[in-house]
Design an enzyme around this catalytic site. Structure first.
Site, PDB file in Angstrom:
ATOM      1  N   ARG A 149     -35.722  13.361 -11.010  1.00  0.00           N
ATOM      2  CA  ARG A 149     -34.623  14.528 -11.145  1.00  0.00           C
ATOM      3  C   ARG A 149     -35.439  15.682 -11.758  1.00  0.00           C
ATOM      4  O   ARG A 149     -36.799  15.763 -12.018  1.00  0.00           O
ATOM      5  CB  ARG A 149     -33.722  14.180 -12.333  1.00  0.00           C
ATOM      6  CG  ARG A 149     -34.321  13.675 -13.546  1.00  0.00           C
ATOM      7  CD  ARG A 149     -33.108  13.239 -14.421  1.00  0.00           C
ATOM      8  NE  ARG A 149     -33.695  12.937 -15.875  1.00  0.00           N
ATOM      9  CZ  ARG A 149     -32.865  12.859 -17.009  1.00  0.00           C
ATOM     10  NH1 ARG A 149     -31.381  12.855 -16.706  1.00  0.00           N
ATOM     11  NH2 ARG A 149     -33.327  12.249 -17.809  1.00  0.00           N
ATOM     12  N   ARG A 157     -40.640   0.772 -18.873  1.00  0.00           N
ATOM     13  CA  ARG A 157     -40.777   1.918 -17.935  1.00  0.00           C
ATOM     14  C   ARG A 157     -41.192   3.018 -18.713  1.00  0.00           C
ATOM     15  O   ARG A 157     -40.704   3.504 -19.780  1.00  0.00           O
ATOM     16  CB  ARG A 157     -39.558   2.053 -17.098  1.00  0.00           C
ATOM     17  CG  ARG A 157     -39.385   0.845 -16.128  1.00  0.00           C
ATOM     18  CD  ARG A 157     -40.341   0.875 -14.960  1.00  0.00           C
ATOM     19  NE  ARG A 157     -40.458   1.694 -14.030  1.00  0.00           N
ATOM     20  CZ  ARG A 157     -41.210   1.991 -13.269  1.00  0.00           C
ATOM     21  NH1 ARG A 157     -42.251   1.133 -13.038  1.00  0.00           N
ATOM     22  NH2 ARG A 157     -41.161   2.831 -12.116  1.00  0.00           N
ATOM     23  N   ARG A 175     -14.866   6.891 -10.268  1.00  0.00           N
ATOM     24  CA  ARG A 175     -13.656   7.761 -10.979  1.00  0.00           C
ATOM     25  C   ARG A 175     -12.826   8.448  -9.761  1.00  0.00           C
ATOM     26  O   ARG A 175     -13.497   9.192  -8.893  1.00  0.00           O
ATOM     27  CB  ARG A 175     -14.230   8.663 -12.020  1.00  0.00           C
ATOM     28  CG  ARG A 175     -15.192   7.979 -13.165  1.00  0.00           C
ATOM     29  CD  ARG A 175     -15.377   9.070 -14.293  1.00  0.00           C
ATOM     30  NE  ARG A 175     -16.318   8.636 -15.131  1.00  0.00           N
ATOM     31  CZ  ARG A 175     -17.110   9.325 -15.886  1.00  0.00           C
ATOM     32  NH1 ARG A 175     -16.827  10.507 -16.004  1.00  0.00           N
ATOM     33  NH2 ARG A 175     -17.885   8.497 -16.732  1.00  0.00           N
ATOM     34  N   ASP A 184     -27.954   5.420 -26.981  1.00  0.00           N
ATOM     35  CA  ASP A 184     -27.466   6.847 -26.889  1.00  0.00           C
ATOM     36  C   ASP A 184     -28.020   7.167 -28.318  1.00  0.00           C
ATOM     37  O   ASP A 184     -28.091   6.526 -29.459  1.00  0.00           O
ATOM     38  CB  ASP A 184     -26.040   7.093 -26.595  1.00  0.00           C
ATOM     39  CG  ASP A 184     -25.972   6.735 -24.921  1.00  0.00           C
ATOM     40  OD1 ASP A 184     -27.033   7.043 -24.192  1.00  0.00           O
ATOM     41  OD2 ASP A 184     -24.895   6.083 -24.728  1.00  0.00           O
ATOM     42  N   TYR A 212     -32.349   0.360 -25.378  1.00  0.00           N
ATOM     43  CA  TYR A 212     -32.145   1.671 -25.128  1.00  0.00           C
ATOM     44  C   TYR A 212     -30.923   2.342 -25.869  1.00  0.00           C
ATOM     45  O   TYR A 212     -29.754   1.660 -25.743  1.00  0.00           O
ATOM     46  CB  TYR A 212     -31.872   2.155 -23.549  1.00  0.00           C
ATOM     47  CG  TYR A 212     -31.827   3.728 -23.463  1.00  0.00           C
ATOM     48  CD1 TYR A 212     -32.759   4.418 -23.545  1.00  0.00           C
ATOM     49  CD2 TYR A 212     -30.407   3.982 -23.223  1.00  0.00           C
ATOM     50  CE1 TYR A 212     -32.810   5.910 -23.409  1.00  0.00           C
ATOM     51  CE2 TYR A 212     -30.485   5.463 -23.109  1.00  0.00           C
ATOM     52  CZ  TYR A 212     -31.391   6.356 -23.242  1.00  0.00           C
ATOM     53  OH  TYR A 212     -31.372   7.546 -22.989  1.00  0.00           O
ATOM     54  N   GLU A 257     -39.338  14.930 -13.387  1.00  0.00           N
ATOM     55  CA  GLU A 257     -39.619  13.620 -13.906  1.00  0.00           C
ATOM     56  C   GLU A 257     -39.850  12.564 -13.020  1.00  0.00           C
ATOM     57  O   GLU A 257     -39.252  12.218 -12.075  1.00  0.00           O
ATOM     58  CB  GLU A 257     -38.008  13.451 -14.575  1.00  0.00           C
ATOM     59  CG  GLU A 257     -37.996  12.358 -15.864  1.00  0.00           C
ATOM     60  CD  GLU A 257     -36.677  12.202 -16.430  1.00  0.00           C
ATOM     61  OE1 GLU A 257     -35.997  11.248 -16.424  1.00  0.00           O
ATOM     62  OE2 GLU A 257     -36.308  13.304 -17.215  1.00  0.00           O
ATOM     63  N   ARG A 300     -21.885  -2.400 -13.494  1.00  0.00           N
ATOM     64  CA  ARG A 300     -20.628  -1.833 -13.010  1.00  0.00           C
ATOM     65  C   ARG A 300     -21.200  -0.526 -12.678  1.00  0.00           C
ATOM     66  O   ARG A 300     -22.269  -0.036 -13.181  1.00  0.00           O
ATOM     67  CB  ARG A 300     -19.660  -1.810 -14.147  1.00  0.00           C
ATOM     68  CG  ARG A 300     -20.021  -0.767 -15.095  1.00  0.00           C
ATOM     69  CD  ARG A 300     -18.905  -0.588 -16.311  1.00  0.00           C
ATOM     70  NE  ARG A 300     -19.227  -0.033 -17.323  1.00  0.00           N
ATOM     71  CZ  ARG A 300     -18.976   1.133 -17.533  1.00  0.00           C
ATOM     72  NH1 ARG A 300     -18.587   1.982 -16.357  1.00  0.00           N
ATOM     73  NH2 ARG A 300     -19.563   1.983 -18.522  1.00  0.00           N
TER      74      ARG A 300
END
Length: 382
Positions: free
Chosen positions: A292, A260, A175, A362, A360, A312, A171
């Site tokens: 970034r 990666r 917003r 958070d 991964y 990065e 997705r």
């Protein structure tokens, strides 16, 4: 010395486990193959600025229990993650919101933005997306995809979007409010003074050895089946909590899991007070080689004279490089499940963290998983 636990890795998962085990009266030794503690959330002071050495880390969660837990180790500021996307000389707000759509199309209301997105999607006539490009186009239309998704994603994965599977983008967060807050979580912030201080407090009173890998430290063919593990110094350990790469633990006997990796190019600017005006600016064109730039002082609302930035660069992972993002495609997930079966049969070793779970996470999920592991261990001992 006999220890209850050898904890391999002093990142967030390992440090939480160490702290909780010590609190329960267990004797713990922590080792880390890097020459410092704190893993990927390690911060160090440069020009009196707390630099995130391994990429930007913003703590965010909707779990009050986890928020209260981490706040016992540091005071958090009210930083809100509001990155900027730069497409050549055009600037857009992230996540994709009304500020983004207004800048892109000149629309004012949510209805106008939705109408434009729906018009672009309908014109493409994509019924069943076959790759990441078609998936993104079918979710957001051509403009958002071309300017904000395509180049960044191809740099991140090192492949053309047509060659990437559709499931990578399940997705896209569209917003329809004028809100640049990247996260939906209730709690968000940066620890004042940096993340390293949190890990230092967690590991206070616990023996830690850095610059030591598990493979070098533990005697081969030791431990398990009720026997203690032992190191080359004669210390013994009843159990191991392993937060490193699960395939490396088993000597890559089934093959390498893919990741990666990232390369960071840090630049100190003592004469520049403000380089880019924001902590995070994403470069979404394909030609700019980095994804970034992080300007670290903005994480803590700094007014130091001078600044530090980090560029990065995504790169293919190979043995010896730091693995950052698991490539969770069907091939790698199948291989991980085979390694997981080996891990479940490995007596006396518990696997955790993003590398041990090949997932991964958070930071709040890392803390929650570590607390869950300790609780299960404590329950099993009683």
């Amino acid at each position: 010395m006999r220890y209850d636990y050898l904890i391999v890795g002093s990142g967030l998962f390992g440090a939480v486990c160490a702290y909780e085990m010590k609190k329960r009266g267990r004797r713990v030794l922590v080792i880390d193959q890097r020459n410092h503690i704190a893993g990927n959330i390690y911060t160090e002071s440069v020009l009196d600025i707390n630099v995130h050495k391994y990429g930007a880390h913003i703590f965010h969660t909707s779990d009050k229990k986890i928020w209260d837990y981490v706040n016992q180790f540091a005071e958090f500021n009210h930083y809100v993650n509001s990155p900027i996307a730069r497409y050549y000389d055009e600037l857009y707000n992230l996540p994709f919101n009304m500020n983004t759509f207004s800048r892109m199309w000149g629309v004012i209301t949510p209805a106008q933005a939705k109408e434009e997105i729906a018009r672009q999607i309908a014109a493409l006539q994509i019924e069943e997306p076959k790759n990441l490009e078609e998936q993104a186009l079918s979710l957001a239309g051509r403009d958002v995809y071309e300017k904000l998704v395509k180049g960044y994603t191809e740099k991140q994965w090192g492949r053309d979007c047509k060659d990437l599977p559709a499931f990578i983008i399940k997705r896209l967060p569209l917003r329809f409010t004028y809100d640049n807050n990247y996260f939906n979580d209730i709690y968000q912030g940066i620890p004042i003074g940096g993340y390293t201080g949190i890990i230092e407090k967690m590991l206070n009173g616990i023996e830690v050895k850095t610059g030591v890998s598990y493979q070098e430290y533990i005697q081969p063919a030791q431990g398990g089946n009720g026997e203690d593990f032992s190191d080359r110094e004669g210390n013994t350990f009843a159990k191991v909590i392993y937060t490193g790469m699960i395939d490396e633990f088993f000597g890559y006997r089934l093959g390498h899991l893919e990741y990666r990796s990232l390369r960071f190019e840090q630049e100190e600017m003592p004469e520049c007070d403000n380089y880019q005006g924001n902590a995070v600016v994403n470069y979404t064109d394909r030609e700019t080689p980095y994804t970034r730039i992080i300007e670290h002082k903005h994480f803590e609302f700094g007014n130091q004279s001078g600044t530090v930035i980090s560029r990065e660069y995504p790169m293919e992972w190979k043995p010896g490089e730091e693995p950052y993002y698991p490539v969770n495609d069907d091939k790698n997930n199948t291989l991980f499940q085979s390694y997981r079966k080996l891990a479940q049969a490995e007596s006396g070793v518990l696997f955790g963290g993003r590398l041990g779970a090949y997932q991964y996470y958070d930071m709040d999920k890392v803390v929650a998983a570590a607390l869950e592991m300790v609780e299960k261990e404590a329950a099993g001992e009683n």
